[in-house]
Design a protein around this motif. Structure first.
Motif, PDB file in Angstrom:
ATOM      1  N   GLN A  60      14.061 -36.376   7.565  1.00 38.69           N
ATOM      2  CA  GLN A  60      12.835 -37.184   7.628  1.00 38.69           C
ATOM      3  C   GLN A  60      11.641 -36.313   8.007  1.00 38.69           C
ATOM      4  N   ALA A  61      11.874 -35.433   8.959  1.00 39.78           N
ATOM      5  CA  ALA A  61      10.797 -34.528   9.364  1.00 39.78           C
ATOM      6  C   ALA A  61      10.421 -33.600   8.208  1.00 39.78           C
ATOM      7  N   TYR A  62      11.437 -33.179   7.461  1.00 39.10           N
ATOM      8  CA  TYR A  62      11.225 -32.289   6.323  1.00 39.10           C
ATOM      9  C   TYR A  62      10.436 -33.007   5.227  1.00 39.10           C
ATOM     10  N   GLN A  63      10.852 -34.232   4.939  1.00 39.10           N
ATOM     11  CA  GLN A  63      10.175 -34.982   3.880  1.00 39.10           C
ATOM     12  C   GLN A  63       8.743 -35.345   4.283  1.00 39.10           C
ATOM     13  N   ALA A  64       8.524 -35.477   5.594  1.00 37.87           N
ATOM     14  CA  ALA A  64       7.164 -35.777   6.061  1.00 37.87           C
ATOM     15  C   ALA A  64       6.305 -34.514   6.078  1.00 37.87           C
ATOM     16  N   GLY A  65       6.915 -33.373   5.774  1.00 33.74           N
ATOM     17  CA  GLY A  65       6.138 -32.129   5.741  1.00 33.74           C
ATOM     18  C   GLY A  65       5.850 -31.558   7.117  1.00 33.74           C
ATOM     19  N   ASN A  66       6.599 -31.996   8.119  1.00 29.35           N
ATOM     20  CA  ASN A  66       6.335 -31.514   9.469  1.00 29.35           C
ATOM     21  C   ASN A  66       7.145 -30.283   9.844  1.00 29.35           C
ATOM     22  N   VAL A  67       8.070 -29.944   8.993  1.00 33.91           N
ATOM     23  CA  VAL A  67       8.873 -28.754   9.277  1.00 33.91           C
ATOM     24  C   VAL A  67       9.252 -28.126   7.940  1.00 33.91           C
ATOM     25  N   THR A  68       9.341 -26.807   7.913  1.00 31.61           N
ATOM     26  CA  THR A  68       9.768 -26.102   6.704  1.00 31.61           C
ATOM     27  C   THR A  68      11.194 -25.615   6.911  1.00 31.61           C
ATOM     28  N   LEU A  69      12.024 -25.844   5.902  1.00 35.72           N
ATOM     29  CA  LEU A  69      13.367 -25.286   5.933  1.00 35.72           C
ATOM     30  C   LEU A  69      13.415 -24.112   4.966  1.00 35.72           C
ATOM     31  N   ALA A  70      13.976 -23.016   5.433  1.00 44.60           N
ATOM     32  CA  ALA A  70      14.122 -21.849   4.567  1.00 44.60           C
ATOM     33  C   ALA A  70      15.588 -21.417   4.631  1.00 44.60           C
ATOM     34  N   ASN A  71      16.253 -21.446   3.501  1.00 46.48           N
ATOM     35  CA  ASN A  71      15.769 -21.887   2.215  1.00 46.48           C
ATOM     36  C   ASN A  71      15.656 -23.414   2.169  1.00 46.48           C
ATOM     37  N   ALA A  72      14.955 -23.878   1.126  1.00 49.11           N
ATOM     38  CA  ALA A  72      14.783 -25.313   0.958  1.00 49.11           C
ATOM     39  C   ALA A  72      16.125 -25.988   0.687  1.00 49.11           C
ATOM     40  N   ILE A  73      16.123 -27.297   0.811  1.00 47.74           N
ATOM     41  CA  ILE A  73      17.305 -28.071   0.439  1.00 47.74           C
ATOM     42  C   ILE A  73      17.457 -28.018  -1.083  1.00 47.74           C
ATOM     43  N   GLY A  74      18.687 -27.948  -1.534  1.00 45.15           N
ATOM     44  CA  GLY A  74      18.942 -28.100  -2.962  1.00 45.15           C
ATOM     45  C   GLY A  74      18.805 -26.847  -3.804  1.00 45.15           C
ATOM     46  N   THR A  75      18.838 -25.669  -3.190  1.00 39.85           N
ATOM     47  CA  THR A  75      18.769 -24.438  -3.983  1.00 39.85           C
ATOM     48  C   THR A  75      20.106 -24.130  -4.648  1.00 39.85           C
ATOM     49  N   GLY A  76      21.171 -24.754  -4.124  1.00 43.10           N
ATOM     50  CA  GLY A  76      22.522 -24.454  -4.626  1.00 43.10           C
ATOM     51  C   GLY A  76      22.686 -24.752  -6.099  1.00 43.10           C
ATOM     52  N   VAL A  77      21.877 -25.660  -6.620  1.00 39.62           N
ATOM     53  CA  VAL A  77      22.017 -26.010  -8.030  1.00 39.62           C
ATOM     54  C   VAL A  77      21.648 -24.825  -8.931  1.00 39.62           C
ATOM     55  N   ALA A  78      20.819 -23.939  -8.411  1.00 38.88           N
ATOM     56  CA  ALA A  78      20.382 -22.815  -9.255  1.00 38.88           C
ATOM     57  C   ALA A  78      21.293 -21.603  -9.134  1.00 38.88           C
ATOM     58  N   ASP A  79      22.160 -21.577  -8.130  1.00 37.05           N
ATOM     59  CA  ASP A  79      22.941 -20.348  -7.972  1.00 37.05           C
ATOM     60  C   ASP A  79      24.426 -20.527  -8.235  1.00 37.05           C
ATOM     61  N   ASP A  80      24.819 -21.709  -8.718  1.00 41.58           N
ATOM     62  CA  ASP A  80      26.251 -21.773  -8.990  1.00 41.58           C
ATOM     63  C   ASP A  80      26.533 -21.072 -10.313  1.00 41.58           C
ATOM     64  N   LYS A  81      27.783 -20.813 -10.543  1.00 42.45           N
ATOM     65  CA  LYS A  81      28.108 -19.908 -11.641  1.00 42.45           C
ATOM     66  C   LYS A  81      27.958 -20.571 -13.005  1.00 42.45           C
ATOM     67  N   SER A  82      27.828 -21.903 -13.023  1.00 37.74           N
ATOM     68  CA  SER A  82      27.604 -22.529 -14.330  1.00 37.74           C
ATOM     69  C   SER A  82      26.118 -22.439 -14.710  1.00 37.74           C
ATOM     70  N   MET A  83      25.251 -22.313 -13.719  1.00 40.22           N
ATOM     71  CA  MET A  83      23.819 -22.203 -14.019  1.00 40.22           C
ATOM     72  C   MET A  83      23.435 -20.747 -14.303  1.00 40.22           C
ATOM     73  N   TYR A  84      24.258 -19.840 -13.770  1.00 38.90           N
ATOM     74  CA  TYR A  84      24.026 -18.404 -13.940  1.00 38.90           C
ATOM     75  C   TYR A  84      23.754 -18.026 -15.402  1.00 38.90           C
ATOM     76  N   VAL A  85      24.523 -18.628 -16.299  1.00 39.47           N
ATOM     77  CA  VAL A  85      24.380 -18.265 -17.716  1.00 39.47           C
ATOM     78  C   VAL A  85      22.982 -18.586 -18.246  1.00 39.47           C
ATOM     79  N   HIS A  86      22.273 -19.486 -17.582  1.00 41.47           N
ATOM     80  CA  HIS A  86      20.969 -19.919 -18.098  1.00 41.47           C
ATOM     81  C   HIS A  86      19.796 -19.141 -17.515  1.00 41.47           C
ATOM     82  N   VAL A  87      20.073 -18.271 -16.543  1.00 47.07           N
ATOM     83  CA  VAL A  87      18.943 -17.606 -15.888  1.00 47.07           C
ATOM     84  C   VAL A  87      18.087 -16.786 -16.869  1.00 47.07           C
ATOM     85  N   PRO A  88      18.699 -16.049 -17.807  1.00 45.37           N
ATOM     86  CA  PRO A  88      17.840 -15.335 -18.768  1.00 45.37           C
ATOM     87  C   PRO A  88      16.918 -16.292 -19.542  1.00 45.37           C
TER      88      PRO A  88
END
Lengths: 319, 494
Positions: free
Chosen positions: B298-326
């Motif tokens: 809730q604090a994150y969604q309200a913009g009161n705190v930054t998470l590093a890394n952000a939530i939801g980065t895992g979708v870009a680094d799994d091995k099925s997405m890897y093939v699409h990076v180029p």
């Protein structure tokens, strides 16, 4: 600083101090066991020298659940090497190191290296090796490592909040230990009336002084025979004796004043109350109250103080 | 002596020492064997005493081990590094744009570059992030990109790590150890420094603070001292001079995050969290998590705190997405990828599945969501029984796996029992994304210490080396390394 960090630092130094005190107590017990002794109630196991650590730490039930007989080896295994006994030197050094490991950022690297190498060296020991290198030598090693750690702390740590909590743990633990040792000697190893002033009595009181490293101080201050009255005075009321209740509580009070940052906080007030009783107390009154009763009341109040310190600083609940 | 089967970091095909290693090799040749042995011992004692250890999972709990450290550095010439650096920045830039896109307009899905359900139905896709704007649009503030060298020395990206990549503390500690053991080497050669990584990290985190905060408070959030990377969490917090907190140290009040201090609650603005999404907020993700902070989302969604890394980065680094990076690089940046991908078969596709099953003994099969070298099959090293067991697992859930050719990873001379022998290495550079991308030259070189082994993960018996990027070389050496990098780095994606 973070409450959890303060808590870790507080317990880090308490664990080291406690390990040192256990080593002192075991060393004295070991030396006493080499002397002729008579017990108050013949046949009572707890009155033998090797029972002393159990009485002081209150671990008799634990001990007898693992051991049938009270022997030097059983006691050393239990109080030095048994990882399942939270008061063993093993468990205390391990906990101290875990506390330190959790606070690598708050302590100096020299503190960490000191406590870490203590743990690494300890891990290489077992009972056979301990006997081979000498029992007293081992206890001296524990004391030396504790001295070293305390020295490194005082010599390298910035005078910040972390330092105050570290020193707070040391002095509260030390006061607690001195009170317990004094109480146990007076009530469980009291010699028969015939022995008072005799050789056995002399050795026992001498041992007690040695266990808190106060034998030489006693000699210097009183230049006279060792009497319970003076031992109690030395270990309770003297401000120039660094393991006395008075000295420890004076430190505790000062540290808590510092930590209050000018606010009126309950831990400081309570510590001030305990301190002023020691500061203005007389040994005559202590004995009129009864030494045991006096010490028990002291431990109760220190307990209450611990509770207030937890509430205010270490595990605050303000959610 | 180098094996001529693999590309060697130090030796050319004829066994000659490559230009960028000449000074080091000469120095090493002049070192008496007993002195080397003594220094290796010294390093080990020092790592132990400093407590630079990691915990091993499934090892009776909380066991600490040293990561073996090898004193022969992995050296990368400046010209090769320049290209690698550009390729890494390009790749991480595209990945950040991709993350922003899939949580906003989804233009890459609309354009048909990636099938939408592959992203939207991925269990690492966090719908709570939909439409949420985060400072600077940066999702992966810290990325660890695994690079290998294969064949005749071409660089490939093996894996993108955009969640909580670890290892950077070893990069810094390895350098400190080398400088302690062999200070003379650093006086004579222009080795790019790496010890300022924590400063750059702190700058990156401060820059990510919620808008309008003047003097942001940064903390490092760790799962606790039993986590395998705890040493690193403590190290980074200490080096940055910020608090190392656990979930219980934080609390949320009125959508703001506070830490519990001895002087009452203190506001926190940026959290470098080393806790996975799933464990971060029991109110939103796994309710049984003891590591997180209830209400932090809730604090994150309200913009009161930054998470590093952000939530939801895992979708870009799994091995099925890897093939699409180029393709992401082409789509968002209109550039050709500087760094190559390894050829990858997606077993959810029937034709690729049957190809892989037919060639299983030659291939490496990995779990799409796996990491740390767990749950993978290395065909050439597997027994018949292992191959059969793995075949069963693939057939049960083919979509969970990808396969790649077994790469002939490059080797680097390494001290082993029998002396100096070539061992396979990889490289994990760390890319910091903020207003400007930053990379400390080099990264963590991991080395598979077992002869012939391709698994470099520390959890699987791998070691590490100091990694040197040479800042400048003599003109003669520079020519040579430039020739090398032209063959070494391809300009097209796989």
């Amino acid at each position: 600083m973070l409450s959890r960090s303060a808590n870790d630092l507080f317990w880090m130094s308490r664990h080291v101090e406690r390990a040192e005190n256990i080593a002192r107590m075991l060393d004295v017990t070991y030396r006493m066991s080499l002397l002729p002794y008579r017990v108050v109630e013949i046949g009572e196991k707890w009155a033998e020298p090797w029972a002393l650590p159990l009485v002081i730490t209150g671990l008799a039930t634990d001990f007898y659940s693992r051991n049938e007989t009270l022997t030097a080896e059983n006691m050393i295994q239990f109080m030095v090497f048994d990882a399942g006994n939270p008061s063993s030197i093993h468990a205390l050094l391990q906990s101290a190191r875990e506390n330190a490991r959790g606070q690598r950022g708050a302590i100096t690297s020299e503190m960490w290296e000191s406590i870490n190498s203590t743990w690494i060296e300890f891990r290489e020991l077992d009972y056979q090796r301990l006997v081979a290198t000498g029992i007293s030598e081992f206890f001296d090693w524990v004391k030396t490592r504790s001295h070293l750690f305390r020295g490194v702390t005082v010599g390298t740590m910035g005078r910040d909040e972390g330092y105050h909590f570290t020193r707070l743990g040391t002095h509260l633990e030390r006061a607690d230990n001195t009170a317990r040792i004094l109480d146990v000697k007076y009530h469980t190893l009291l010699p028969t009336v015939d022995d008072v002033g005799g050789a056995v009595d002399y050795y026992q009181w001498g041992s007690l002084l040695r266990s808190v490293g106060a034998f030489e101080s006693y000699r210097k201050i009183y230049r006279d025979a060792i009497t319970p009255y003076r031992v109690a005075e030395l270990l309770i009321l003297r401000l120039d004796m660094p393991r006395s209740l008075h000295f420890c509580m004076a430190e505790v009070f000062n540290i808590l004043s510092e930590l209050a940052h000018g606010e009126r906080l309950e831990p400081e007030r309570l510590a001030g109350e305990i301190h002023s009783q020691l500061h203005y107390g007389r040994i005559k009154n202590v004995f009129e109250t009864g030494l045991h009763e006096y010490l028990m009341a002291f431990l109760d109040r220190v307990d209450a103080l611990n509770g207030e310190i937890n509430k205010q600083f270490l595990v605050p609940d303000y959610a | 002596m180098p094996s001529n089967k693999f590309y060697d970091e130090m030796h050319g095909p004829g066994g000659e020492i490559l230009a960028h290693y000449r000074d080091y090799a000469a120095w090493l040749a002049g070192m008496p064997a007993n002195r080397i042995e003594q220094k290796r011992h010294e390093a080990e004692v020092m790592f132990h005493r400093l407590g630079i250890t990691f915990a091993v999972y499934g090892d009776g709990g909380g066991a600490e081990r040293l990561i073996p450290f090898d004193i022969i550095p992995r050296i990368i010439p400046a010209a090769e590094w320049t290209i690698l650096e550009a390729g890494l920045k390009q790749r991480v830039h595209a990945l950040n744009l991709f993350l922003h896109d899939i949580y906003h307009d989804q233009s890459i899905l609309k354009a048909g570059v990636i099938e939408p359900e592959k992203v939207l139905a991925n269990d690492q896709y966090r719908s709570v992030m939909r439409g949420l704007n985060i400072p600077g649009g940066v999702y992966a503030h810290i990325a660890g990109i695994d690079i290998v060298r294969a064949g005749t020395g071409e660089f490939y990206v093996l894996e993108d790590n955009l969640r909580v990549p670890s290892g950077v503390s070893y990069m810094v500690e390895n350098r400190k150890m080398m400088m302690r053991l062999f200070p003379e080497l650093f006086g004579a050669q222009p080795i790019a420094p790496v010890e300022h990584y924590p400063d750059l990290l702190l700058e990156t985190l401060l820059a990510a603070a919620p808008a309008g905060v003047n003097d942001p408070t940064v903390v490092v959030l760790t799962p606790g001292s039993y986590n395998s990377a705890y040493f690193e969490h403590a190290f980074l917090a200490q080096q940055m001079g910020v608090e190392l907190v656990e979930g219980l140290d934080l609390m949320v009040r009125d959508r703001m995050v506070y830490m519990r201090t001895t002087r009452g609650p203190q506001r926190v603005h940026v959290i470098y969290r080393r806790v996975d999404d799933d464990f971060l907020d029991p109110q939103v993700f796994r309710p049984d998590s003891m590591l997180g902070v209830p209400g932090i989302m809730q604090a994150y969604q309200a913009g009161n705190v930054t998470l590093a890394n952000a939530i939801g980065t895992g979708v870009a680094d799994d091995k099925s997405m890897y093939v699409h990076v180029p393709d992401m690089i082409r789509f968002y940046l209109s550039e050709e990828p500087i760094l190559k991908n390894v050829e990858t078969w997606q077993l959810r596709k029937p034709d690729e599945l049957s190809h892989v099953l037919a060639h299983l003994p030659e291939l490496v099969v990995k779990e799409v969501h796996g990491s740390g070298g767990y749950g993978m099959l290395i065909g050439p090293a597997a027994t018949k029984a292992e191959l059969e067991a793995f075949r069963e697992r693939i057939l049960a859930t083919p979509e969970k796996y990808i396969a790649q050719p077994t790469l002939s990873l490059s080797t680097c001379p390494t001290f082993v029992e029998s002396g100096i022998a070539p061992r396979h290495v990889d490289l994990r550079p760390f890319v910091l994304s903020g207003p400007k991308p930053r990379i400390v030259p080099g990264g963590l070189t991991r080395v598979a210490l077992k002869e012939g082994s391709l698994v470099v993960n520390s959890s699987q018996g791998g070691g590490t080396k100091d990694t040197w990027v040479m800042e400048a070389l003599s003109p003669d050496a520079q020519n040579q390394s430039q020739n090398q990098s032209q063959t070494g780095i391809a300009s097209e994606g796989a």
